[in-house]
Design a protein around this motif. Structure first.
Motif, short mmCIF file in Angstrom:
data_model
loop_
_atom_site.label_atom_id
_atom_site.label_comp_id
_atom_site.label_asym_id
_atom_site.label_seq_id
_atom_site.Cartn_x
_atom_site.Cartn_y
_atom_site.Cartn_z
N SER A 153 0.83 -1.21 0.00
CA SER A 153 0.00 0.00 0.00
C SER A 153 0.86 1.26 0.00
O SER A 153 0.63 2.20 0.76
CB SER A 153 -0.95 0.01 1.19
OG SER A 153 -1.81 -1.09 1.14
N ASN A 154 1.90 1.22 -0.79
CA ASN A 154 2.76 2.38 -1.04
C ASN A 154 3.59 2.83 0.16
O ASN A 154 4.00 3.99 0.24
CB ASN A 154 1.93 3.55 -1.56
CG ASN A 154 2.63 4.28 -2.67
OD1 ASN A 154 3.55 3.76 -3.28
ND2 ASN A 154 2.18 5.50 -2.93
N GLU A 155 3.86 1.92 1.09
CA GLU A 155 4.75 2.23 2.22
C GLU A 155 5.31 0.94 2.81
O GLU A 155 4.78 -0.14 2.58
CB GLU A 155 4.02 3.03 3.29
CG GLU A 155 2.95 2.27 4.04
CD GLU A 155 2.25 3.12 5.09
OE1 GLU A 155 2.54 4.32 5.20
OE2 GLU A 155 1.41 2.55 5.79
N TYR A 156 6.42 1.07 3.54
CA TYR A 156 7.01 -0.09 4.19
C TYR A 156 6.29 -0.32 5.51
O TYR A 156 6.25 0.56 6.37
CB TYR A 156 8.51 0.11 4.41
CG TYR A 156 9.28 0.01 3.13
CD1 TYR A 156 9.60 -1.23 2.60
CD2 TYR A 156 9.65 1.14 2.43
CE1 TYR A 156 10.29 -1.34 1.41
CE2 TYR A 156 10.34 1.04 1.23
CZ TYR A 156 10.65 -0.20 0.73
OH TYR A 156 11.34 -0.30 -0.46
N ARG A 157 5.71 -1.52 5.66
CA ARG A 157 4.95 -1.86 6.85
C ARG A 157 5.66 -2.98 7.61
O ARG A 157 6.34 -3.81 7.03
CB ARG A 157 3.55 -2.32 6.47
CG ARG A 157 2.75 -1.22 5.78
CD ARG A 157 1.44 -1.76 5.27
NE ARG A 157 0.69 -0.73 4.59
CZ ARG A 157 -0.29 -0.04 5.14
NH1 ARG A 157 -0.63 -0.27 6.38
NH2 ARG A 157 -0.93 0.88 4.44
N PHE A 158 5.44 -2.98 8.92
CA PHE A 158 6.04 -3.99 9.78
C PHE A 158 5.80 -5.38 9.22
O PHE A 158 4.69 -5.72 8.82
CB PHE A 158 5.44 -3.88 11.19
CG PHE A 158 5.96 -4.91 12.13
CD1 PHE A 158 7.18 -4.75 12.76
CD2 PHE A 158 5.22 -6.05 12.41
CE1 PHE A 158 7.67 -5.71 13.63
CE2 PHE A 158 5.69 -7.02 13.27
CZ PHE A 158 6.92 -6.83 13.88
N PHE A 159 6.86 -6.18 9.17
CA PHE A 159 6.78 -7.56 8.70
C PHE A 159 7.32 -8.43 9.83
O PHE A 159 8.39 -8.14 10.39
CB PHE A 159 7.62 -7.71 7.42
CG PHE A 159 7.47 -9.03 6.74
CD1 PHE A 159 6.30 -9.38 6.10
CD2 PHE A 159 8.52 -9.94 6.73
CE1 PHE A 159 6.16 -10.59 5.46
CE2 PHE A 159 8.39 -11.15 6.09
CZ PHE A 159 7.22 -11.49 5.46
#
Length: 177
Positions: free
Chosen positions: A77-83
């Motif tokens: 969704s166009n951003e780096y998210r916690f993985f």
């Protein structure tokens, strides 16, 4: 969540199902109480190969207690998210056991020996990340940010961000005769 603590103690991996393309590498920050004159560059060596060059003066002695904390973020969704992939590792132990081929890479390109680093100048010259066969197999595909933070005791030394794309290897073309 995949959370590893302490020594990784993984068997030596071998994978041939994906490629990793490193988009960029950046030094996010470093502790001026421990390091000075830090230079960091991820640049082209030739038309197709990028290499890492870094140097800095270590102001304190670092022994076997240096650790690295790694956290992954997935681009969605166009951003780096916690993985949910993270681990802590003792730098001395992992380099000595050549985890992910780190020992060989550092031995060939630098004067860094994480088990007994005395005050002085340390460098990495022309470190090319081009052999990903020692990474764990069956990793998810996509774009990721990997944050690696080095610690000594409770103090942070530096933090590096790797931006990578993990993709399937192209199919092998076997020419039948």
């Amino acid at each position: 969540m995949f959370l590893f603590s302490g020594a990784l103690c993984f068997p030596q991996f071998y994978q041939d199902d994906y490629d990793v393309k490193i988009e960029r590498v950046e030094l996010a920050r470093y502790n001026t109480s421990y390091l000075k004159d830090v230079k960091f560059q991820y640049t082209f060596y030739n038309r197709t190969q990028k290499v890492l060059n870094a140097s800095g003066h270590l102001l304190v002695d670092v022994g076997r207690d240096a650790t690295v904390t790694v956290q992954f973020y997935k681009f969605a969704s166009n951003e780096y998210r916690f993985f949910p992939v993270a681990f802590d590792a003792n730098a001395c132990h992992e380099v000595a056991h050549n985890t992910f081929n780190l020992g060989v890479m550092l031995k060939n390109t630098s004067n860094i020996t994480p088990c007994h680093m005395k005050k002085g100048l340390y460098y990495i010259r022309n470190l090319a990340f081009n052999d990903f066969s020692h990474l764990p197999p069956h990793f998810l595909r996509g774009q990721f940010k990997m944050d690696a933070e080095a610690h000594v005791s409770s103090a942070s030394l530096f933090e590096i961000h790797f931006y990578v794309t993990v993709s399937d290897k192209p199919p092998k073309w076997n020419k039948k005769q």
